[in-house]
Design an enzyme around this catalytic site. Structure first.
Site, mmCIF file in Angstrom:
data_model
loop_
_atom_site.group_PDB
_atom_site.id
_atom_site.type_symbol
_atom_site.label_atom_id
_atom_site.label_comp_id
_atom_site.label_asym_id
_atom_site.label_seq_id
_atom_site.Cartn_x
_atom_site.Cartn_y
_atom_site.Cartn_z
ATOM 1 N N CYS A 135 0.845 -1.195 0.000
ATOM 2 C CA CYS A 135 0.000 0.000 0.000
ATOM 3 C C CYS A 135 0.883 1.249 0.000
ATOM 4 O O CYS A 135 1.429 1.636 1.034
ATOM 5 C CB CYS A 135 -0.932 0.005 1.195
ATOM 6 S SG CYS A 135 -2.050 1.439 1.176
ATOM 7 N N CYS A 138 -0.203 4.113 2.463
ATOM 8 C CA CYS A 138 0.070 3.798 3.865
ATOM 9 C C CYS A 138 1.570 3.829 4.154
ATOM 10 O O CYS A 138 1.995 4.336 5.196
ATOM 11 C CB CYS A 138 -0.526 2.443 4.235
ATOM 12 S SG CYS A 138 -2.340 2.427 4.192
#
Length: 175
Positions: A135, A138
């Site tokens: 991700c 993130c």
């Protein structure tokens, strides 16, 4: 009880580099023992391999003694939360539509604010799991928090090295 040596012994010759890296990344790095084992345990959960998970739990308890359980509980929480958040935020990033970026996630994340160890270490563990889960949003967010929180880029790099090798070991054990 499974140990790091058991995991290393189960890796075939095709995975010799992983076998060697598995030992070196956990021994020679800039992380504190709590950071090192928090990252290792959370990444073992994220890698979803039972042998690695048992080995990292065993090694963390050996290395941290009485201090192990809060680190392990934060690692469990980080792996679970990132399992959720990494999917959701990766979707929003991949789709790339502003309309999704403005929608309320509606996902409970209270544990992010209720760490048992410390916030920066918890964020470092979340960063490592987010790297495994791929991700980008993130990873960038957690990297900023940990660097702004006083950790060095060397510490970030070492956490992600641990994540990459634990993931490689899980792949090796499954292949």
């Amino acid at each position: 009880m499974a140990s790091l040596e058991v995991v290393r012994g189960e890796l075939a010759d095709a995975h010799k580099d992983t076998r060697l890296n598995l030992q070196s990344v956990l021994e020679n790095n800039s992380l504190t023992p709590a950071q090192r084992w928090g990252v290792a345990v959370a990444c073992a959960f994220a890698a979803r391999n039972e042998l690695i998970k048992k080995a990292m739990l065993h090694e963390a308890r050996q290395a941290l003694g009485d201090q192990a359980e809060p680190v392990i509980e934060d690692a469990r929480a980080a792996a679970s939360l990132m399992g959720m958040n990494n999917i959701y935020y990766r979707f929003r990033h991949m789709v790339g539509k502003e309309s999704y970026a403005t929608k309320r996630p509606g996902l409970r994340m209270n544990r992010l604010g209720q760490v048992l160890t410390n916030k920066v270490d918890f964020e470092l563990v979340c960063l490592a799991v987010s790297a495994i889960n791929g991700c980008e949003m993130c990873v960038q967010s957690h990297e900023k928090v940990v660097v702004d929180g006083g950790l060095s880029e060397d510490q970030v790099n070492d956490a992600v090295r641990i994540a990459s090798v634990i993931h490689a070991a899980a792949v090796g054990l499954e292949s």
